[in-house]
Design a protein around this motif. Structure first.
Motif: not given
Length: 240
Positions: A14, A57, A59
Motif C-alpha cells: 500500500a 486502500r 494495492s
C-alpha cells in the motif's frame, strides 16, 4: 493469552499515489495480546494502521479479521466487525463535550443500553473524563484528550484496537498510565492491541510481541522480551 489468530496480514502492499510505502507486509496478531510496532520515522508504521482500518486502500495483499477477508470494506464496516483505530493526534472534536465525543463511538450500535454501559465503563477507567464530561474537547489537557480518544474507541466494543503514537507530546507519567491501561484491558477484557509507538522502551514494556519495521518492510517479528533483552538487536534496529 491465547495463540488463536485474530488478525492476519499477508503480502500487504500500500502507499500514496504511485509510491509504495508498505512492501509485502506479513503479520499474525494473536487474540488477547499487545503487539508493539516500532521503527524509525518513515518506516511505514502509520500507513500500516491506516491501511488496516480502511483509510488507505491496498494495492495487493490480504487483511483477515478473525478469518474474514476485509478486502475493500470501508472504514465503518471494519468498525462494525470489531476494529477500532485511534490515529496519531487523537482526533478529538474540540467543539463537542466529552460525553458527546464518547457517544460518537457508539453511533452505529443498536444496543443503546450497552452503549450506556460502555460509557459508564469508560468513566470508571478514566476518572478525569467523568469529572469533565460536560467540558468541551478544547478545554482538556493533552493527556485528557488522549484518554477521550481511547475511550471513544472503547465505546465501540472493539476486539482489535489500532493505536497510533498514544504517548506523543505527553508527560512520562501520563504515558505510563496509558501503557498500564493497555495492559489492564488485555488482562481483564481480553482486548487485542496493535500499538505503533516511538517510545520504544515504554511500548515493549507492555507488549507480548515486537515488530520492527524498516523502509516499509517487517525486519523483525519476535517476542517483545527478546527485543527488550537483546542488546545487539536493539542497537542494530532501534538505536539504543
Amino acid at each position: 493469552m491465547t495463540g488463536t489468530e485474530l488478525l492476519s496480514v499477508r503480502g500487504l502492499v500500500a502507499g500514496y499515489g504511485a509510491a509504495p510505502v508498505l512492501r509485502t507486509i506479513d503479520l499474525s496478531i494473536p487474540v488477547g495480546t499487545i503487539t508493539a510496532v516500532v521503527g524509525a520515522n518513515g518506516a511505514g508504521k502509520t500507513t500500516l494502521l491506516r491501511t488496516l482500518s480502511g483509510l488507505v486502500r491496498p494495492s495487493a495483499g490480504q487483511i483477515r479479521l478473525d478469518g474474514e477477508e476485509l478486502g475493500r470494506l470501508p472504514v465503518e464496516h471494519r468498525v462494525r466487525r470489531g476494529m477500532a483505530h485511534v490515529p496519531e493526534g487523537r482526533g478529538v472534536i474540540a467543539e463537542l463535550t466529552v460525553e458527546e465525543n464518547l457517544r460518537l463511538g457508539g453511533l452505529w450500535r443498536r444496543d443503546r443500553a450497552d452503549v450506556r454501559r460502555a460509557l459508564d465503563e469508560v468513566y470508571q477507567l478514566f476518572e478525569p473524563l467523568a469529572r469533565r464530561r460536560r467540558h468541551a474537547g478544547h478545554q482538556l489537557s493533552g493527556g485528557e484528550r488522549q484518554m477521550l480518544a481511547l475511550g471513544r474507541a472503547l465505546v465501540a466494543r472493539p476486539r482489535l484496537l489500532l493505536l497510533d503514537e498514544p504517548s506523543l507530546g505527553l508527560a512520562p507519567r501520563v504515558t505510563a498510565q496509558i501503557m498500564a491501561l493497555l495492559r489492564q484491558l488485555r488482562n481483564n477484557a481480553g482486548l487485542t492491541v496493535l500499538l505503533v509507538e516511538q517510545n520504544v522502551r515504554s511500548a515493549l514494556s507492555v507488549a507480548d510481541q515486537g515488530v520492527v519495521m524498516s523502509l516499509g518492510r517487517v525486519v523483525i517479528d519476535t517476542a517483545a522480551a527478546e527485543l527488550r533483552d537483546d542488546d545487539q538487536l536493539r542497537h542494530a534496529y532501534l538505536g539504543f
